[in-house]
Scaffold this motif. Structure first.
Motif, short mmCIF file in Angstrom:
data_model
loop_
_atom_site.label_atom_id
_atom_site.label_comp_id
_atom_site.label_asym_id
_atom_site.label_seq_id
_atom_site.Cartn_x
_atom_site.Cartn_y
_atom_site.Cartn_z
N THR A 234 0.84 -1.21 0.00
CA THR A 234 0.00 0.00 0.00
C THR A 234 0.86 1.25 0.00
O THR A 234 0.63 2.18 -0.79
CB THR A 234 -0.93 0.01 1.23
N SER A 250 -5.29 2.39 6.07
CA SER A 250 -5.23 0.94 6.31
C SER A 250 -4.19 0.60 7.37
O SER A 250 -4.29 -0.44 8.04
CB SER A 250 -4.92 0.20 5.01
N SER A 288 -8.05 -3.61 7.49
CA SER A 288 -7.09 -3.00 6.54
C SER A 288 -7.78 -2.67 5.22
O SER A 288 -7.58 -1.58 4.67
CB SER A 288 -5.90 -3.94 6.30
N CYS A 289 -8.62 -3.57 4.72
CA CYS A 289 -9.27 -3.35 3.43
C CYS A 289 -10.43 -2.35 3.54
O CYS A 289 -10.68 -1.58 2.60
CB CYS A 289 -9.75 -4.67 2.84
N PHE A 292 -8.66 0.94 3.75
CA PHE A 292 -8.05 1.14 2.45
C PHE A 292 -9.08 1.65 1.45
O PHE A 292 -8.87 2.63 0.74
CB PHE A 292 -7.43 -0.18 1.98
#
Length: 301
Positions: A234, A250, A288-289, A292
């Motif tokens: 990322t 994220s 995290s997603c 993100f």
């Protein structure tokens, strides 16, 4: 089996069999693909998004149910007391219920293709389903050859995310593909972690999972690099200018990443203690997603 079933409340066994937290695996590719589409085009079709979301959940339900059926045929689930086949004692029922979920999921994708007069999305999703079948379905059973994480990466990453992106824009994108790599890694992490506590059963059934091949100690070391790659990738794509800086939100999920690596590092060879690591991996994946994807919706400047 009877002794074990008495020691576990039936409600907990059913919840473990249904695996509600695991359905974030179906939601995340649709969320991230649609988020990238909005960032690039300012397009967001709510009807398509929610239809795709429900369809993805149905298709994942098929995947989970069919895997229980296929695993029951190899004997690998003989000690898995929360297997739906073991709980119901009716493999045929579970098999056809899974097929019903698959049909419902594909129906939703067909509706999206009809709305758009474009069969691309249904084609991509059919390919995802084929990869899902290759994982455990006979005669392939590629998951038994240690290829499950690779299949998972492509099905939920490049295919799943880009199908969601295409459903919003009817085009393709380098940035969507880059985002799909991160989702694919995070999703494969869950499958990787699911093997730590079942090495003995995998070996006896002839399943060459990555944990069986490498051993639990080396796998615990690999896990650190595996988890870290989500955040490093990322950061790299942000530095490259492919993603907005907000996608670094994220990194807020890093405590879950540290928890996962520490927990597996300390308990990798103790099945009873490490068995919950896949749920920590689910938290890493989900948060995290989610963050993100949120980064693509936030304004720049």
């Amino acid at each position: 089996m009877t002794t074990e079933l008495i020691s576990y409340p039936k409600r907990k066994l059913w919840m473990a069999a249904i695996k509600p937290p695991m359905y974030s695996v179906a939601i995340v590719p649709i969320w991230v693909g649609s988020a990238v589409a909005f960032w690039e085009t300012k397009i967001f079709d709510g009807a398509v998004f929610y239809t795709f979301l429900v369809s993805a959940i149905f298709i994942l339900a098929w995947e989970n149910l069919s895997n229980d059926v296929f695993d029951s045929e190899t004997g690998i689930d003989r000690n898995k007391y929360h297997s739906l086949v073991n709980l119901t004692g009716n493999k045929l029922l579970v098999f056809w219920l899974g097929n019903l979920f698959l049909l419902l999921g594909l129906l939703g994708i067909i509706v999206i293709s009809y709305w758009q007069r474009d069969v691309t999305v249904i084609g991509i999703i059919l390919l995802c389903c084929f990869l899902g079948y290759l994982y455990q379905g006979p005669p392939f059973r590629l998951g038994y050859r240690g290829m499950g994480e690779i299949l998972c990466f492509f099905a939920f990453g490049p295919l799943g995310v880009n199908a969601a992106y295409y459903s919003q824009t009817q085009t393709v994108s380098v940035k969507s593909f880059a985002a799909s790599i991160i989702v694919g890694i995070a999703t494969s992490l869950i499958l990787f972690c699911s093997h730590f506590h079942q090495v003995e059963d995998d070996v006896s059934a002839g399943k060459q999972s990555p944990i069986v091949r490498m051993g639990t100690q080396k796998s615990a070391t690999v896990l650190k690099w595996f988890t870290g790659s989500i955040y490093a990738t990322t950061l790299g794509f942000v530095a490259w200018g492919l993603f907005p800086v907000w996608t670094l939100l994220s990194w807020v999920s890093l405590p879950f990443g540290f928890q996962l690596c520490r927990h597996v590092g300390e308990n990798h060879d103790q099945p009873e203690k490490v068995s919950n690591c896949k749920f920590i991996a689910v938290a890493v994946h989900f948060w995290s997603c989610l963050l993100f994807g949120l980064g693509f919706f936030l304004p720049v400047g």
